[in-house]
Design a protein around this motif. Structure first.
Motif, PDB file in Angstrom:
ATOM      1  N   GLY A 255      34.884  47.363  19.804  1.00 25.91           N
ATOM      2  CA  GLY A 255      33.892  46.303  19.844  1.00 25.91           C
ATOM      3  C   GLY A 255      34.474  44.963  19.434  1.00 25.91           C
ATOM      4  N   GLY A 256      33.626  43.938  19.451  1.00 28.21           N
ATOM      5  CA  GLY A 256      34.027  42.604  19.021  1.00 28.21           C
ATOM      6  C   GLY A 256      34.855  41.867  20.070  1.00 28.21           C
ATOM      7  N   ILE A 257      35.438  40.761  19.619  1.00 22.93           N
ATOM      8  CA  ILE A 257      36.213  39.906  20.522  1.00 22.93           C
ATOM      9  C   ILE A 257      37.439  40.636  21.061  1.00 22.93           C
ATOM     10  CG2 ILE A 257      37.543  37.765  20.662  1.00 22.93           C
ATOM     11  CD1 ILE A 257      35.660  36.550  18.644  1.00 22.93           C
ATOM     12  N   SER A 258      38.096  41.412  20.196  1.00 19.81           N
ATOM     13  CA  SER A 258      39.302  42.112  20.649  1.00 19.81           C
ATOM     14  C   SER A 258      38.971  43.105  21.765  1.00 19.81           C
ATOM     15  CB  SER A 258      39.956  42.832  19.471  1.00 19.81           C
ATOM     16  OG  SER A 258      39.057  43.778  18.893  1.00 19.81           O
ATOM     17  N   GLY A 259      37.881  43.852  21.627  1.00 21.02           N
ATOM     18  CA  GLY A 259      37.497  44.790  22.675  1.00 21.02           C
ATOM     19  C   GLY A 259      37.125  44.087  23.972  1.00 21.02           C
ATOM     20  N   ALA A 260      36.427  42.950  23.866  1.00 23.82           N
ATOM     21  CA  ALA A 260      36.059  42.203  25.071  1.00 23.82           C
ATOM     22  C   ALA A 260      37.296  41.661  25.778  1.00 23.82           C
ATOM     23  CB  ALA A 260      35.109  41.064  24.700  1.00 23.82           C
ATOM     24  N   LEU A 261      38.234  41.094  25.013  1.00 24.44           N
ATOM     25  CA  LEU A 261      39.448  40.553  25.629  1.00 24.44           C
ATOM     26  C   LEU A 261      40.302  41.666  26.246  1.00 24.44           C
ATOM     27  CD1 LEU A 261      40.484  37.862  22.981  1.00 24.44           C
ATOM     28  CD2 LEU A 261      39.396  37.501  25.197  1.00 24.44           C
ATOM     29  N   LEU A 262      40.366  42.823  25.579  1.00 26.05           N
ATOM     30  CA  LEU A 262      41.142  43.935  26.120  1.00 26.05           C
ATOM     31  C   LEU A 262      40.578  44.391  27.462  1.00 26.05           C
ATOM     32  CD1 LEU A 262      43.302  46.146  25.911  1.00 26.05           C
ATOM     33  CD2 LEU A 262      41.676  47.484  24.538  1.00 26.05           C
ATOM     34  N   LEU A 263      39.264  44.569  27.540  1.00 24.65           N
ATOM     35  CA  LEU A 263      38.674  45.007  28.801  1.00 24.65           C
ATOM     36  C   LEU A 263      38.788  43.924  29.873  1.00 24.65           C
ATOM     37  CD1 LEU A 263      37.264  47.263  30.272  1.00 24.65           C
ATOM     38  CD2 LEU A 263      35.074  46.387  29.470  1.00 24.65           C
ATOM     39  N   ALA A 264      38.669  42.649  29.480  1.00 27.63           N
ATOM     40  CA  ALA A 264      38.827  41.569  30.451  1.00 27.63           C
ATOM     41  C   ALA A 264      40.235  41.565  31.033  1.00 27.63           C
ATOM     42  CB  ALA A 264      38.514  40.232  29.791  1.00 27.63           C
ATOM     43  N   ALA A 265      41.240  41.757  30.164  1.00 25.67           N
ATOM     44  CA  ALA A 265      42.623  41.788  30.658  1.00 25.67           C
ATOM     45  C   ALA A 265      42.840  42.970  31.607  1.00 25.67           C
ATOM     46  CB  ALA A 265      43.589  41.859  29.481  1.00 25.67           C
ATOM     47  N   LEU A 266      42.303  44.136  31.239  1.00 28.76           N
ATOM     48  CA  LEU A 266      42.449  45.295  32.113  1.00 28.76           C
ATOM     49  C   LEU A 266      41.714  45.090  33.442  1.00 28.76           C
ATOM     50  CD1 LEU A 266      42.003  48.239  29.569  1.00 28.76           C
ATOM     51  CD2 LEU A 266      44.106  47.487  30.679  1.00 28.76           C
ATOM     52  N   THR A 267      40.553  44.445  33.386  1.00 24.74           N
ATOM     53  CA  THR A 267      39.799  44.190  34.616  1.00 24.74           C
ATOM     54  C   THR A 267      40.565  43.271  35.548  1.00 24.74           C
ATOM     55  OG1 THR A 267      37.709  44.465  33.415  1.00 24.74           O
ATOM     56  CG2 THR A 267      37.622  43.321  35.525  1.00 24.74           C
ATOM     57  N   VAL A 268      41.106  42.184  35.001  1.00 25.44           N
ATOM     58  CA  VAL A 268      41.886  41.261  35.832  1.00 25.44           C
ATOM     59  C   VAL A 268      43.112  41.966  36.406  1.00 25.44           C
ATOM     60  CG1 VAL A 268      43.253  39.136  35.792  1.00 25.44           C
ATOM     61  CG2 VAL A 268      41.047  39.224  34.620  1.00 25.44           C
ATOM     62  N   ALA A 269      43.785  42.757  35.576  1.00 21.80           N
ATOM     63  CA  ALA A 269      44.970  43.476  36.059  1.00 21.80           C
ATOM     64  C   ALA A 269      44.614  44.435  37.195  1.00 21.80           C
ATOM     65  CB  ALA A 269      45.622  44.230  34.908  1.00 21.80           C
ATOM     66  N   LEU A 270      43.482  45.134  37.069  1.00 15.81           N
ATOM     67  CA  LEU A 270      43.069  46.055  38.125  1.00 15.81           C
ATOM     68  C   LEU A 270      42.699  45.308  39.404  1.00 15.81           C
ATOM     69  CD1 LEU A 270      40.930  48.643  36.123  1.00 15.81           C
ATOM     70  CD2 LEU A 270      43.169  49.001  37.159  1.00 15.81           C
ATOM     71  N   LEU A 271      42.034  44.157  39.270  1.00 17.21           N
ATOM     72  CA  LEU A 271      41.674  43.384  40.459  1.00 17.21           C
ATOM     73  C   LEU A 271      42.917  42.890  41.193  1.00 17.21           C
ATOM     74  CD1 LEU A 271      38.641  41.300  39.133  1.00 17.21           C
ATOM     75  CD2 LEU A 271      38.582  43.170  40.781  1.00 17.21           C
ATOM     76  N   ILE A 272      43.934  42.482  40.416  1.00 15.70           N
ATOM     77  CA  ILE A 272      45.172  42.031  41.053  1.00 15.70           C
ATOM     78  C   ILE A 272      45.902  43.216  41.687  1.00 15.70           C
ATOM     79  CG2 ILE A 272      47.421  40.999  40.614  1.00 15.70           C
ATOM     80  CD1 ILE A 272      46.116  39.322  38.420  1.00 15.70           C
ATOM     81  N   ALA A 273      45.959  44.320  40.956  1.00 17.55           N
ATOM     82  CA  ALA A 273      46.673  45.485  41.477  1.00 17.55           C
ATOM     83  C   ALA A 273      45.976  46.077  42.694  1.00 17.55           C
ATOM     84  CB  ALA A 273      46.807  46.547  40.390  1.00 17.55           C
TER      85      ALA A 273
END
Length: 806
Positions: A494-512
């Protein structure tokens, strides 16, 4: 012959952007995002630091602009092509920082800050900014605490000093007279000031005494809106509780009658945006008006005018929540473009709406509803069209492709924020929202119709509301069954770290996902995870076990006991000695909100972890004993509650509370007990709780004297309970007749491993066992959950104690 490819044309005015209608116009996005993030950072910084960031951005923007114009050196073509993007971003930082700094100056005004730090008693003149909102849960026989957002006009301090500043104030009031206030209404109020929690533009919290003094009536427009909202509530009153409570939330954002179970089901299935008015409601209402105007063959100007009136009226009716204001602003930009005869560019309209709204009210930058609304709209505009087209190319019918792409794009865009707020990732959100789509428009249109006709035709409004409750009932069913699917929600940081982690993974998946091999790999991995985890989750659903009615957490030498209200919400009794252990206990049980925090007494092994209870979650009410000692524990509890705007109630005997499936009654102490072996222990709150027809007796650290006093004042079966939380960690100071009167089937002993107090006492445990109780200890079993099933009561252990004494 094969046609030659059409060249992509560029113009000097586009700063290097391709004039291709399929490419989103993102030129304003940099300015909007920069203004948004700068305002968000400013809300958590002081005025001086925000001004420093603003000055640096102004200097950089001027330097880059002069360079691009050729006054400072000669820019290269590639630099010129992208330099204006940097200028837009710097201008966003400059504007966001300047506006936020001005608002922070008002919020942190010196004279007001001094009175807040002193917790002074003051008299105020206020203007109401939003409808009063009741705190969830309720004390039986007592009106709920109301939260009222207001703007300060004048304030008179205890020494007669007069302060005039337009600072924002949050009022906490218990008097029912606050309930009928309307936005824009002017009033006077007295009370004590408290510090705000920060992260917004609230300058002070006013703990109001008594009723407000009304200075005139609200505006005619607000009175009319209030009548329509009240009329809709009356029209929904005869309906069943679940759809009848949901319908006002769908239409006007009024969730005061929404059952807790429905709210939690909507949260678990990613349908929370339906509980309150959002941009989709604005689009539905304006679209319905536009359709009627076209059916009546109205011209473009008249149609735009009617849509504009509907837009203004609907926003006033539902109150300007962040998502509604965002959608209304974007809709106004689109209507202006339509009236001017120019095609509407949706992405620039969204960016312009975000920039304008954040600059008008920087507090929106920190509002979760605003962020979810903007991200969902951005996902629909940037992701959904491409996904829809790909599905069509693979043979999916157009309507089905649209229906699949829209909720998937919105959910993907919002998932990082949702994960940060809830600590979970929902796997059922997309199918649940897909199933909900057909019911949203009819429920909204019929609900608005019921509200509009309610003042002149109450019987007709009830008929229309009855029609609207059927699509609302469908939404309730979708949320109910979606929330009960195994593996529907996966834990996530949870929190900011969890949001940033999922955002980074989402962007990486969209690019991949642009590469076919990566797409196949991601699909295979996702299916493998689902196939591998779903059977395990169905056979061993994890912690907490289904059907639990009470859990004693292993927090070391101390108490933390939880009673489930609904999924994600609980009543917590005591906070243990350590904030980290208390927070971990609630996280293991998935508790995101505490309806009631009970502090049985003020010893550190029951109060030391209170900060962990508040960490990342909302606490509605804190219940404390009337005995005020030890002072250190009392001050810790009260200061922590004040910092989070949570009311503190000192409970007398007979005090009752009900929330969801939980009902709590205070049995003792029957009177202040003095001169005992331990007065704080013997003045512990003794509670009788009922959860799903299971009686649970929570005794705090009550010793022989309090146990005898309570037993003597209750009828013979007054102490009978199915579950007993053994007092004082199973110490020897127990009244045998008291234990015999309880006759529990299960006895829970919260105690720390290797403690030096001799807890628990073997003779006490033996007496409970001889009476037929199953005795369990947290020092050997870890978290202990009592579960109710068709076969009766059972106990599930989470493992060995995680906390050792220091």
């Amino acid at each position: 012959m094969k046609a030659a490819p059409t060249p992509v044309t560029r113009s000097a005015g586009t700063a290097g952007f391709a004039a291709d209608a399929t490419v989103p116009d993102l030129r304003m996005a940099g300015l909007a995002v920069a203004a948004w993030l700068t305002a968000l950072a400013g809300l958590h910084l002081d005025t001086r630091r925000t001004l420093l960031v603003t000055a640096v951005a102004a200097g950089l923007a001027a330097t880059v602009t002069l360079h691009l114009l050729g006054f400072v050196g000669r820019p290269r073509p590639t630099v010129r092509r992208h330099g204006w993007i940097a200028v837009a971003i710097l201008l966003g930082v400059l504007c966001g920082g300047a506006v936020t700094s001005a608002r922070l100056t008002v919020r942190d005004a010196g004279p007001l800050r001094v009175l807040v730090d002193e917790q002074a008693r003051v008299s105020t003149e206020l203007v109401v900014r939003d409808d009063p909102r009741p705190v969830r849960g309720g004390i039986v026989g007592r009106p709920p605490t109301l939260l009222v957002s207001a703007r300060l006009v004048t304030l008179t301090g205890p020494q007669g000093q007069r302060i005039t500043t337009p600072a924002r104030v949050l009022v906490l009031a218990d008097d029912p007279a606050w309930r009928g206030l309307l936005p824009g209404q002017r009033l006077t109020a007295q009370g004590r000031l408290a510090a705000p929690r920060g992260g917004d533009l609230t300058g002070a919290v006013l703990m109001a005494d008594g009723a407000p003094g009304r200075l005139g009536a609200p505006s005619a427009v607000q009175r009319a809106a209030g009548r329509l909202r009240t009329g809709l509530q009356r029209a929904c009153a005869p309906l069943p509780d679940d759809p009848g409570g949901l319908l006002p939330g769908l239409v006007v954002g009024d969730t005061s009658q929404l059952p807790d179970t429905v709210e939690e089901d909507f949260r678990a299935t990613g349908m929370t945006h339906l509980n309150a008015v959002s941009g989709s409601n604005v689009a539905i209402v304006v679209g319905a008006v536009l359709l009627l105007a076209r059916w009546a063959r109205a011209g473009p100007v008249l149609a735009v005018g009617l849509c504009g009136l509907a837009l203004v009226g609907f926003v006033i009716l539902v109150r300007p929540s962040p998502s509604v204001v965002r959608a209304a602003t974007m809709g106004a930009i689109g209507l202006a473009a339509l009236a001017a005869g120019r095609p509407r560019a949706a992405v620039p309209a969204l960016a312009a709406a975000v920039a304008v709204l954040v600059l008008v009210d920087p507090e929106l930058a920190g509002d979760a509803g605003f962020a979810l609304s903007v991200l969902a709209t951005g996902g629909l505009l940037l992701l959904a069209p491409g996904w829809r087209d790909r599905l069509r190319r693979r043979g999916v019918p157009p309507g089905a492709a649209e229906a699949l792409a829209v909720p998937a794009a919105a959910q993907l865009a919002c998932s990082p924020v949702i994960a940060g707020l809830t600590g979970t990732v929902s796997l059922v959100a997309v199918p649940a929202n897909l199933l909900a789509v057909p019911a949203i428009a009819p429920a909204t249109v019929l609900g608005v119709t019921a509200a509009v006709v309610s003042p002149v035709w109450p019987a007709g409004a009830e008929t229309v509301a009855w029609l609207a409750h059927w699509p609302a009932w469908w939404l309730v069913l979708v949320a109910r069954y979606g929330a009960r699917l195994p593996a529907g929600n996966l834990p996530w940081p949870g929190g900011i770290s969890g949001a940033l982690l999922l955002a980074a993974l989402t962007v990486a998946l969209l690019i991949a996902a642009r590469r076919p091999v990566a797409r196949r790999l991601v699909a295979v991995c996702a299916v493998a995870v689902m196939v591998g985890t779903l059977p395990v989750r169905m056979i061993a659903p994890g912690w907490p076990p289904p059907g639990w009615v009470v859990t004693a957490c292993a927090v070391g030498q101390g108490d933390t006991v939880l009673l489930p209200v609904v999924a994600g919400r609980a009543v917590v009794v005591d906070a243990g000695p350590d904030p980290a252990a208390a927070d971990a206990c609630l996280r293991r049980l998935g508790v995101r909100r505490v309806s009631l925090l009970v502090v049985s007494h003020f010893h550190v092994d029951h109060t030391g972890g209170v900060a962990g209870i508040f960490r990342g979650r909302r606490v509605d009410t804190v219940l404390v004993p009337q005995w005020p000692e030890p002072a250190a524990g009392r001050d810790l509890v009260r200061s922590t509650a004040a910092a989070h705007h949570t009311p503190v109630v000192a409970a007398p005997v007979g005090w009752r509370y009900r929330a969801g499936a939980v009902e709590v009654t205070v049995l003792g102490p029957p009177y202040p007990m003095r001169g005992t072996r331990s007065d704080p222990n013997n003045n512990s709150l003794m509670l009788l709780a009922t959860v799903d027809r299971v009686r649970i007796l929570l005794t705090g650290d009550a010793e022989v004297e309090e146990q005898q006093a309570v037993r003597e004042r209750l009828p013979p079966d007054g102490l009978r309970a199915d579950v007993l939380k053994v007092a004082h960690h199973g110490s020897a100071y127990q009244d045998p007749a008291f234990l015999d009167a309880v006759r529990p089937a299960v006895a829970l002993v919260p105690v720390g491993a290797g403690n030096t107090y001799g807890h628990p006492n073997p003779a006490v445990l033996a007496r409970l066992a001889r009476g037929g109780a199953r005795v369990l200890r947290t020092d050997t079993g870890g978290d202990l959950a009592v579960v109710r099933s068709s076969r009766g009561l059972g106990v599930v252990s989470a493992g060995v104690d995680r906390v050792r004494p220091s």
